[in-house]
Design a protein around this motif. Structure first.
Motif, PDB file in Angstrom:
ATOM      1  N   LYS A   1       0.849  -1.287  -0.083  1.00 63.03           N
ATOM      2  CA  LYS A   1      -0.012  -0.026   0.046  1.00 63.03           C
ATOM      3  C   LYS A   1       0.869   1.216  -0.003  1.00 63.03           C
ATOM      4  O   LYS A   1       0.393   2.419   0.332  1.00 63.03           O
ATOM      5  CB  LYS A   1      -0.910   0.214   1.389  1.00 63.03           C
ATOM      6  CG  LYS A   1      -2.068  -1.110   0.995  1.00 63.03           C
ATOM      7  CD  LYS A   1      -2.926  -1.030   2.294  1.00 63.03           C
ATOM      8  CE  LYS A   1      -3.941  -2.129   2.090  1.00 63.03           C
ATOM      9  NZ  LYS A   1      -4.491  -2.658   3.151  1.00 63.03           N
TER      10      LYS A   1
ATOM     11  N   ASP B   1       4.193   3.582  -1.655  1.00 62.48           N
ATOM     12  CA  ASP B   1       5.019   3.610  -2.982  1.00 62.48           C
ATOM     13  C   ASP B   1       6.154   4.875  -2.613  1.00 62.48           C
ATOM     14  O   ASP B   1       5.863   5.651  -1.522  1.00 62.48           O
ATOM     15  CB  ASP B   1       4.201   4.172  -4.280  1.00 62.48           C
ATOM     16  CG  ASP B   1       5.067   3.946  -5.653  1.00 62.48           C
ATOM     17  OD1 ASP B   1       6.058   3.437  -5.297  1.00 62.48           O
ATOM     18  OD2 ASP B   1       4.501   3.994  -6.822  1.00 62.48           O
TER      19      ASP B   1
ATOM     20  N   ILE C   1      -0.387   4.830  -0.687  1.00 60.87           N
ATOM     21  CA  ILE C   1      -1.024   5.131  -1.952  1.00 60.87           C
ATOM     22  C   ILE C   1      -2.464   5.534  -1.800  1.00 60.87           C
ATOM     23  O   ILE C   1      -2.676   6.454  -2.691  1.00 60.87           O
ATOM     24  CB  ILE C   1      -1.087   3.717  -2.686  1.00 60.87           C
ATOM     25  CG1 ILE C   1       0.421   3.148  -2.911  1.00 60.87           C
ATOM     26  CG2 ILE C   1      -1.838   3.971  -4.291  1.00 60.87           C
ATOM     27  CD1 ILE C   1       0.700   2.029  -3.699  1.00 60.87           C
TER      28      ILE C   1
END
Lengths: 766, 148
Positions: A575, A577, A586
């Protein structure tokens, strides 16, 4: 793409430009002994006796080393993948001297003066043999250049020392003789190319010292630090672990430094005396006693049907490797493997020949590496064939040349010194290169000639070329990426920047993956103790091979940052980045600056060093392609050729740094133009190189080159880092054939030996 | 023997041997921008200003500098501006020949040369094996303010 395709200056630009002490001679230990070499005045002789007693008495002389003082391990100086396809036929010092300039003794002293004086006082008795100076007479010559038993190949390369043959090769696909019978038009021509000199402006330089642990440290202006370490270990019988090789900034290489040159001599002095030592070659030594391009002869037969289909290519060659067989087989094979696939639709193709020893300056690697020799022969003959067919030479090529998605059996059959790999050309914009080049040179208006005056005629000519991107399945490059506590990265690479800008473009590749500015990537390269392995800078390998390694290391780093960031944020990895600045949720609001993560990781929680590494070996060697168009003005009174325009349109895939890619092509073109028109090599009747300085050996000046126009075709190589292929060598290949074709189109004479001097033109005109 | 010279505006007394060449003495005293390219005065890499005029320092005895003024790249404030223009073009490459080119081009700027053809003729003695000259010419045109 943000970082890749950025035209940023090289990372080392201002340091280099503003004269900082960065080359080997600048950073050699201050108290280094000065090392010089006593060189052979004879082209071929055996040392019967050396008397060093007078020379040793000179004040300041520290040691004089002869072949009697050194291990006699046969090696090759060629810096290539191991085991090398070059015969092991070289000794640090030997009782035989095999060319004028070959090493006889190593002298070290506290200053230049005493060493120069000692050079004069060493008395050598020679048994002189008849030298082999004509490579076309080498094979059956009564003099055998390598009579010693120890010299040997590392695997089967067609080595036959008793016949002065360093290597030989043959391959045939289809049946040449049968297919020729079906051809409507057949042409045959013989070509010669000369022993071009590299003239890298920093002369070959090496320094050595023992570190506090007694290990041998060598600083060297080399293209191949890891090969230098291995070869020096082999030559002296030392463990590799006892040697460290450092390449600082280097002043050009072009293949001339893809070998050991001064390194064994300083090492011999340091190992004997325990003291630091350095050698700086004079320009004359660089000419006489390093490397040249392999002079070659090709007999080409081409056959076609009257509808303009090329059916047969037969190339029979002879190559002159000089006194040692360095890069002998591989440069010869490249003359075929990097030209023949251009015309992949033939019914029969043959490539055969031998590489012979002569008592001349050893030939070695040189940008183009055989391809330029082969290209001159093949692409000149293609024009002859097109003329006989009554076709425009461009149209003939377009009808017969390789295209995207196609293959050639040559890729599999001919590698470098061994079998190659099967390959479909995934990116090839050769057709676009040709079309664009025709427009830029204004082919339709100018072909074949325009009369300027009663004595001056202009003509246009062209050639196409290909090269490779590293040696598939052999060349390996590795990279290490490490995160610093301010969020910057160290990139450690074995890859060797010769001035090409590879440190910069490799940083751009890492920066692109990590989405950080290239300025946040700190590069350190080419130190065998501190950087991972890389074969070095040759075979157009760095962007593709080392570049892919850097890309992989950076991708791993990105994953690692996400993993550690997710842990700190308390969210699942999937979840999260990383955008270059923040590790972020995210579909949420949580985020963490990279700098904060880095500081935490080093000082407060869950402490660890984030570090990744990757290696890359090309499974393929995607060829860059180009079309070169020359416009020349021939003065029929004087024979002088003036280059008016040279257009190069290149498919090298993505240009990682368009400025640096452009300069690579421009520089390659001008070296190729020099080889075509100016760079004449002359020997005395007893085998001394006469063109051994820049007064007699003419490289192009800024007034000799006309207008140079370089463009890149839009292209993307799927296996390359961000679509890139190589660009280092492709620029050099076309000038000989394109200019020769332009001269033919202007005045109707075909010059088949390089360089194309005014004398040759005048003699042919008469 | 000792010679008195002004190097980059600083008065210096240098200890030299009578046979020494200016290039070697300058390097020995730490002016590393002065680099040896060819030994025969053909490449222009070791160019310095001698009383304000460019000379190849490989072809001048150090003793001749006694009582004269020498300027190396290190003493030219304009060098950085031109260096940055070369860098923007990627026209440094190996960089080995750059100092000689920079010294000579800065000299051309002082002469107010603004025609590219004239600049090329005056720089013919500055050889380069890496760049093919084109990138250098793009930078030279900007630096000299070449009129188009």
């Amino acid at each position: 793409m943000k970082e890749v395709t950025r035209k940023i200056p090289k990372k080392d630009a201002l340091g280099l430009l503003l004269g900082k002490p960065v080359y080997t001679d600048d950073i050699a230990p201050e108290n280094s002994l000065i090392v010089k070499i006593l060189r052979s005045p004879h082209a071929f002789a055996r040392i019967k006796n050396i008397d060093t007693s007078e020379a040793e008495k000179i004040e300041g002389i520290e040691c004089i080393i002869t072949h009697l003082d050194l291990p006699r391990n046969p090696i090759t100086r060629a810096g290539q993948g191991y085991p090398e396809p070059s015969p092991h036929d070289w000794y640090i010092l030997d009782e035989y001297v095999r060319y004028v300039g070959d090493e006889v003794a190593i002298i070290a002293g506290k200053n230049e003066q005493c060493v120069e004086e000692a050079l004069q006082k060493i008395k050598v008795e020679y048994e002189i043999f008849e030298p082999v100076l004509d490579f076309e007479k080498a094979e059956d010559h009564p003099s055998i250049i390598h009579p010693e038993k120890e010299s040997h190949p590392m695997f089967e390369i067609g080595f036959d020392a008793e016949k002065n043959i360093a290597a030989s090769y043959e391959m045939e696909i289809g049946n040449i003789e049968e297919e020729l019978k079906n051809c409507d038009v057949v042409v045959h021509q013989r070509y010669y190319t000369q022993a071009q000199a590299h003239v890298a402006f920093e002369p070959h330089t090496a320094a050595s010292y023992l570190d506090m642990h007694g290990r041998l440290v060598i600083i060297s202006s080399t293209q191949v630090p890891f090969h230098v370490r291995r070869i020096i270990a082999e030559a002296f019988g030392l463990p590799i672990k006892d040697i460290r090789v450092i390449k600082p900034r280097i002043g050009g290489g072009f293949g001339g430094k893809q070998a050991i040159h001064g390194e064994p001599f300083v090492a011999a002095v340091t190992l004997k005396t325990g003291k630091p030592a350095k050698i700086v070659y004079t320009r004359q030594e660089v000419f006489e006693a390093t490397y040249t391009r392999h002079p070659m002869r090709y007999d080409i037969t081409l056959g076609a049907t009257k509808d303009g289909k090329l059916k047969v290519i037969d190339m029979q060659g002879l190559s002159d490797t000089g006194a040692y067989g360095e890069h002998a087989l591989t440069t010869f094979m490249v003359a075929g493997s990097k030209t023949l696939p251009l015309y992949n639709k033939v019914s029969a193709v043959r490539f055969t020949g031998k590489v012979v020893y002569t008592n001349k300056v050893p030939a070695g690697a040189f940008r183009g590496y055989g391809a330029i020799q082969g290209n001159f022969a093949l692409e000149s003959t293609i024009d002859m064939l097109a003329e006989k067919l009554g076709m425009d030479p461009v149209e003939f090529r377009k009808k017969n040349m390789i295209a995207e998605g196609e293959t050639s059996p040559i890729f599999k059959i001919m590698g470098e010194g061994r079998e190659g790999v099967e390959m479909f050309v995934r990116s090839c914009k050769l057709n676009e290169c040709v079309e664009e080049g025709m427009k830029l040179i204004n082919w339709k208006e100018k072909y074949p000639r325009v009369k300027i005056s009663e004595t001056k005629i202009r003509g246009v000519g062209m050639a196409i070329a290909m090269q490779g991107s590293g040696i598939a399945n052999i060349d390996m490059g590795a990279a290490i990426l490490k995160l610093n506590d301010d969020g910057s990265f160290n990139l450690l690479i074995g890859a060797t920047d010769l001035g090409t800008g590879s440190d910069t473009i490799l940083a751009q590749i890492a920066a692109e993956v990590l989405n950080v500015p290239t300025e946040n990537i700190i590069v350190y390269s080419s130190d065998t103790d501190l950087t991972p392995f890389d074969v070095g800078a040759y075979a157009s390998s760095t962007t593709y091979v080392s570049g892919n390694a850097v890309k992989r290391a950076a991708e791993k780093m990105k994953k690692l940052i996400i993993k550690e960031g997710a842990r700190k944020l308390g969210i699942e990895e999937s979840k999260v980045d990383f955008d270059g600045n923040y590790i972020y949720e995210i579909n949420g609001d949580k985020k963490l600056p990279l700098k904060e993560l880095a500081t935490v990781l080093y000082y407060t929680e869950n402490q660890k060093q984030l570090i990744t590494d990757a290696s890359y070996v090309g499974e393929e060697s995607p060829p860059p392609f180009m079309a070169g168009f020359a416009e020349v003005e021939v003065d029929i009174e004087t024979g002088k050729v003036k280059l008016i325009n040279y257009v190069a349109v290149v498919d090298c895939g993505t240009t990682i740094n368009p400025n640096l890619a452009k300069i690579q092509v421009e520089g390659g073109l001008v070296q190729g133009i020099g080889m075509t028109l100016f760079e004449d090599v002359k020997y005395s009747p007893n085998g001394k190189l006469l063109t051994n300085n820049l007064m007699h050996y003419k490289i192009p000046s800024r007034l000799d080159i006309g207008n140079i126009i370089v463009k890149f075709a839009e292209s993307y190589e799927p296996t390359g880092p961000f679509g890139a292929k190589s660009v280092a060598e492709i620029g050099i290949d076309t000038p000989p054939a394109a200019i020769a074709n332009a001269i033919y189109n202007a005045v109707g004479i075909r010059i088949t030996s390089l360089p194309i001097t005014p004398e040759k033109i005048l003699m042919s005109l008469k | 023997m000792k010679i008195k010279v002004i190097i980059n505006g600083e008065k210096k007394v240098l200890d030299i041997e009578p046979h020494e060449i200016l290039l070697d003495v300058l390097r020995r005293y730490g002016y590393y921008s002065v680099r040896r390219g060819c030994d025969t005065g053909m490449c222009g890499i070791c160019t310095v200003l001698f009383d304000g005029k460019p000379v190849p320092s490989c072809s001048v005895f150090a003793a001749r500098a006694d009582g004269h003024e020498i300027t190396t790249l290190e003493g030219l404030p304009e060098a950085k501006e031109f260096a940055e223009l070369l860098a923007e073009e990627g026209a440094d490459q190996c960089g080995y020949c750059s100092p000689g080119l920079i010294v000579n081009t800065v000299y051309l700027k002082k002469l107010k040369i603004k025609k590219m053809d004239e600049a090329k003729i005056k720089l013919i003695g500055n050889l380069c094996r890496c760049t093919g000259y084109e990138g250098q010419h793009r930078a030279i045109a900007k630096f000299l303010g070449v009129e188009k």
